[in-house]
Design an enzyme around this catalytic site. Structure first.
Site, mmCIF file in Angstrom:
data_model
loop_
_atom_site.group_PDB
_atom_site.id
_atom_site.type_symbol
_atom_site.label_atom_id
_atom_site.label_comp_id
_atom_site.label_asym_id
_atom_site.label_seq_id
_atom_site.Cartn_x
_atom_site.Cartn_y
_atom_site.Cartn_z
ATOM 1 N N ARG A 1 -3.519 -8.595 24.815
ATOM 2 C CA ARG A 1 -4.624 -8.186 25.646
ATOM 3 C C ARG A 1 -4.306 -8.852 27.271
ATOM 4 O O ARG A 1 -4.799 -8.251 27.923
ATOM 5 C CB ARG A 1 -5.904 -8.931 25.188
ATOM 6 N N CYS B 1 -14.202 -7.264 19.979
ATOM 7 C CA CYS B 1 -15.200 -6.596 19.558
ATOM 8 C C CYS B 1 -16.402 -6.681 20.426
ATOM 9 O O CYS B 1 -17.192 -6.039 20.937
ATOM 10 C CB CYS B 1 -15.421 -6.677 18.043
ATOM 11 N N HIS C 1 -22.627 -6.453 15.750
ATOM 12 C CA HIS C 1 -22.842 -7.685 16.227
ATOM 13 C C HIS C 1 -24.079 -7.324 17.369
ATOM 14 O O HIS C 1 -24.250 -6.609 17.791
ATOM 15 C CB HIS C 1 -21.560 -7.909 17.122
ATOM 16 N N LYS D 1 -11.854 -15.679 24.467
ATOM 17 C CA LYS D 1 -11.334 -14.037 24.621
ATOM 18 C C LYS D 1 -12.589 -13.572 25.413
ATOM 19 O O LYS D 1 -12.374 -12.668 26.368
ATOM 20 C CB LYS D 1 -11.504 -13.519 23.347
ATOM 21 N N SER E 1 0.808 -1.251 -0.115
ATOM 22 C CA SER E 1 -0.031 0.046 0.144
ATOM 23 C C SER E 1 0.910 1.334 -0.071
ATOM 24 O O SER E 1 0.423 2.382 -0.111
ATOM 25 C CB SER E 1 -0.875 0.185 1.065
ATOM 26 N N ARG F 1 -21.064 -16.747 13.857
ATOM 27 C CA ARG F 1 -21.031 -15.922 12.591
ATOM 28 C C ARG F 1 -22.324 -16.000 11.902
ATOM 29 O O ARG F 1 -22.676 -16.941 11.573
ATOM 30 C CB ARG F 1 -19.750 -16.229 11.665
HETATM 31 P P1 A2P Z 1 -2.017 -3.634 3.389
HETATM 32 O O1 A2P Z 1 -3.423 -3.239 2.812
HETATM 33 O O2 A2P Z 1 -0.933 -2.897 2.921
HETATM 34 O O3 A2P Z 1 -2.053 -5.218 3.261
HETATM 35 P P2 A2P Z 1 -7.765 -5.903 7.103
HETATM 36 O O4 A2P Z 1 -7.682 -6.526 8.436
HETATM 37 O O5 A2P Z 1 -8.812 -5.264 6.783
HETATM 38 O O6 A2P Z 1 -7.373 -7.105 6.251
HETATM 39 O O7 A2P Z 1 -6.649 -4.979 7.302
HETATM 40 C C1 A2P Z 1 -5.005 -5.257 7.477
HETATM 41 C C2 A2P Z 1 -4.181 -3.920 7.695
HETATM 42 O O8 A2P Z 1 -2.899 -4.294 8.040
HETATM 43 C C3 A2P Z 1 -4.117 -3.462 6.297
HETATM 44 O O9 A2P Z 1 -4.003 -2.162 6.201
HETATM 45 C C4 A2P Z 1 -2.745 -3.966 5.968
HETATM 46 O O10 A2P Z 1 -2.000 -3.504 4.822
HETATM 47 C C5 A2P Z 1 -1.967 -4.007 7.109
HETATM 48 N N1 A2P Z 1 -1.018 -5.192 7.247
HETATM 49 C C6 A2P Z 1 -1.113 -6.611 7.306
HETATM 50 N N2 A2P Z 1 0.248 -6.837 7.276
HETATM 51 C C7 A2P Z 1 1.075 -5.964 7.329
HETATM 52 C C8 A2P Z 1 2.444 -5.720 7.741
HETATM 53 N N3 A2P Z 1 3.203 -6.987 7.568
HETATM 54 N N4 A2P Z 1 3.039 -4.500 7.785
HETATM 55 C C9 A2P Z 1 2.382 -3.536 7.789
HETATM 56 N N5 A2P Z 1 1.002 -3.372 7.538
HETATM 57 C C10 A2P Z 1 0.245 -4.575 7.540
#
Ligand code: A2P
Length: 327
Positions: free
Chosen positions: A99, A126, A234, A204, A39, A227
């Site tokens: 947690r 949550c 929820h 949890k 990203s 789910r």
């Molecule tokens: P990215 O969008 O670049 O993969 P969700 O729970 O909706 O899937 O989102 C997970 C979030 O955590 C996203 O922003 C994702 O970024 C980020 N993420 C997942 N793995 C990593 C990582 N190794 N380093 C940094 N951000 C991460």
């Protein structure tokens, strides 16, 4: 004025954190949005200005950051939260990684305040968050012997993958996130199964409720988590056995004054809390408040909240708001 980082800024919860922080009265000087290399370079908006997403790395916290709010999964939190902490930030972490650690605060602002032995604060699960908000004032007044939870959890709790499985399932596509179709189905299975037959999600709820509300082992708690094919918010059926006797009217009165709670309870007119009405709100909605006719001093409460807002993003931002207010 404070500087914020949001780690996992491109995810479902991260995106909502940006939105909720934008709505907050908090004065945000600088905001840093972090995600994986996939990203990096994407442009997101915060309070009307463009912010370029940075790749999270060991140097991300070299800058002056007051609050680092994480929602990027447990592995990322375990590695990077201590780095952020070491550089002086207060970490508010949405994953389950920290947690239950003894020196880590597990915080719901309506219920408890951090001791800050460490500068990592955990945001609870949550379903737990929305359940403890109405339980806290009841337990303060009447004490508690037992709690039984049954949850009906929306697919947004599984991130974008959960939403895709529900939407694509309508066209007959095979699920990718869940082991079975969620469209037109109910899965009595959230997170992994443990040796005691419970799922990790259920444990949890049990353990986090005890930690947040400071309940001893004399209080018994059980949970079943399912789910359901609902996009967001929820629903939790809470069955509580109080230590001291109370009337339904007492319960309703206490809940109608409780912070963060809205009573929606006029069943004769088909009025009760519903997922579609909780979505987009930060409050916890309760209704169907009635005496459990099967056992003494026991009550049923139907409890609904937006799991992405109060169950995750809003609770995390509220923790920062609480700390800033008391600074
Ligand atoms: P990215 O969008 O670049 O993969 P969700 O729970 O909706 O899937 O989102 C997970 C979030 O955590 C996203 O922003 C994702 O970024 C980020 N993420 C997942 N793995 C990593 C990582 N190794 N380093 C940094 N951000 C991460």
């Amino acid at each position: 004025m404070a500087n914020f980082a949001i780690v996992g800024a491109t995810g479902l919860v991260g995106t909502k954190m940006i939105e909720r922080l934008g709505e907050s009265k908090l004065k945000v000087d600088n905001i840093y949005l972090m995600a994986s290399s996939r990203s990096a370079g994407r442009v997101l908006e915060f309070r009307g200005r463009d912010v370029v997403v940075e790749e999270l790395n060991e140097h991300s916290f070299d800058k002056d950051i007051d609050y680092a709010i994480f929602s990027a999964g447990g592995t990322t939190s375990l590695k990077f939260a201590p780095i952020a902490e070491e550089h002086g930030a207060i970490v508010i972490d949405n994953s389950s990684a920290w947690r239950m650690e003894e020196d880590i605060d597990l915080i719901v602002p309506e219920c408890n305040y951090p001791k800050l032995k460490r500068r990592i604060i955990a945001n609870p699960n949550c379903s737990t968050i929305q359940s403890v908000v109405p339980l806290k004032p009841l337990i303060d007044k009447y004490g508690v012997k037992r709690i039984s939870y049954t949850t009906y959890q929306a697919v947004s709790g599984s991130g974008k993958g959960g939403i895709d499985d529900l939407i694509n399932g309508r066209d007959g596509q095979a699920p990718k996130k869940y082991p079975h179709p969620i469209y037109n189905n109910v899965l009595p299975h959230i997170d992994v199964f443990l040796d005691n037959g419970y799922t990790k999600e259920e444990m949890k709820m049990i353990e986090e409720t005890k930690k947040i509300l400071n309940l001893g082992d004399e209080v018994s708690i059980t949970a079943t988590c399912a789910r359901v094919p609902v996009l967001n918010s929820h629903s939790v059926e809470i069955n509580i056995t109080l230590e001291r006797s109370a009337e339904v009217e007492d319960i309703r009165n206490i809940l109608s004054k409780a912070p963060g709670v809205i009573v929606v309870d006029d069943p004769q007119n088909n009025i009760y809390p519903m997922a579609i009405e909780a979505t987009g709100r930060d409050e916890v909605f309760v209704g169907r408040i009635r005496r459990d006719i099967s056992q003494a001093n026991s009550f049923h409460i139907w409890c609904v909240a937006d799991n992405i807002r109060k169950g995750a993003a809003s609770n995390a931002v509220q923790i920062a708001e609480m700390l800033e207010e008391n600074r």
